[in-house]
Write an enzyme that holds these catalytic residues in place. Sequence first.
Site, short mmCIF file in Angstrom:
data_model
loop_
_atom_site.label_atom_id
_atom_site.label_comp_id
_atom_site.label_asym_id
_atom_site.label_seq_id
_atom_site.Cartn_x
_atom_site.Cartn_y
_atom_site.Cartn_z
N ASP A 63 -4.16 16.72 39.96
CA ASP A 63 -5.28 17.03 39.07
C ASP A 63 -6.00 15.74 38.71
OD1 ASP A 63 -3.74 17.44 35.76
OD2 ASP A 63 -3.33 16.01 37.35
N TYR A 65 -7.81 12.42 36.91
CA TYR A 65 -7.45 11.46 35.88
C TYR A 65 -7.95 11.97 34.53
CZ TYR A 65 -6.81 8.21 39.83
OH TYR A 65 -6.41 7.60 40.99
N PHE A 76 -7.68 10.72 43.64
CA PHE A 76 -7.28 9.32 43.64
C PHE A 76 -8.43 8.33 43.40
CE2 PHE A 76 -3.93 11.38 46.17
CZ PHE A 76 -2.81 10.97 45.47
N HIS A 186 5.14 10.17 46.65
CA HIS A 186 3.85 9.89 46.01
C HIS A 186 3.65 8.37 45.87
CE1 HIS A 186 0.71 10.04 42.86
NE2 HIS A 186 0.49 11.28 43.29
#
Length: 219
Positions: A63, A65, A76, A186
């Site tokens: 989701d 920031y 990202f 991740h």
Amino acid sequence: MRKAHPGWGPLLADQTHQPYFQALQAKLDAADQAGTVYPPKADRLRAYDLDPAAVRVVILGQDPYHGPGQAMGLSFSVPAGIRPPPSLVNIFKEIEAEGGAPAAGRSGDLTPWTTQGVLLLNATLTVAAKMPASHQGWGWETFTDATIKALSQHGRPRAFLLWGKFARSKAPLIDAARNLVLQSPHPSPYAAHTGFFGNDHFRKVNAWLIARGEPPIVW
């Protein structure tokens, strides 16, 4: 709200007319009235600016920031001038380790990737300020799951990069027989050293593209 590229119409029009999507819009309207939602309305479908026919690589995030000025509708990515968050810094470190551009001093704006056919897609496209994952379960996942399925099944074969447990849970949506599916931990500081660093994903994607007669991505 920003409109998607018309190329998405044949792939996703049935989604936008379903009750869940109408309910999602109502929740977003209420959330906008009640407080701050990221990214701004104009950027919520920014990932869908990219013509689906041009998508060559999909990088899936969870989701947006949830801090001021960070979310821009691309997974990202942060706007130019905003300090890259730790996960993005680690992405840049891995690119450098694979022979790409130096990590230091890089802009966090990944828009140049999108112009090369990289779809930067979050599973949930909005979030309340300072409340991570606050809009999960609202319906965005149904919409983005449909996006992943459509890209997997229609048009050219594509490379899908699935980083972390959440992204990897989307693997069943993708036809691995016709697409390249790469999975790893991740890039967050909590997980990058458990297998994201050294995954060689950026080089593997480019090797796959070149083997298909396509230009590599300039990461």
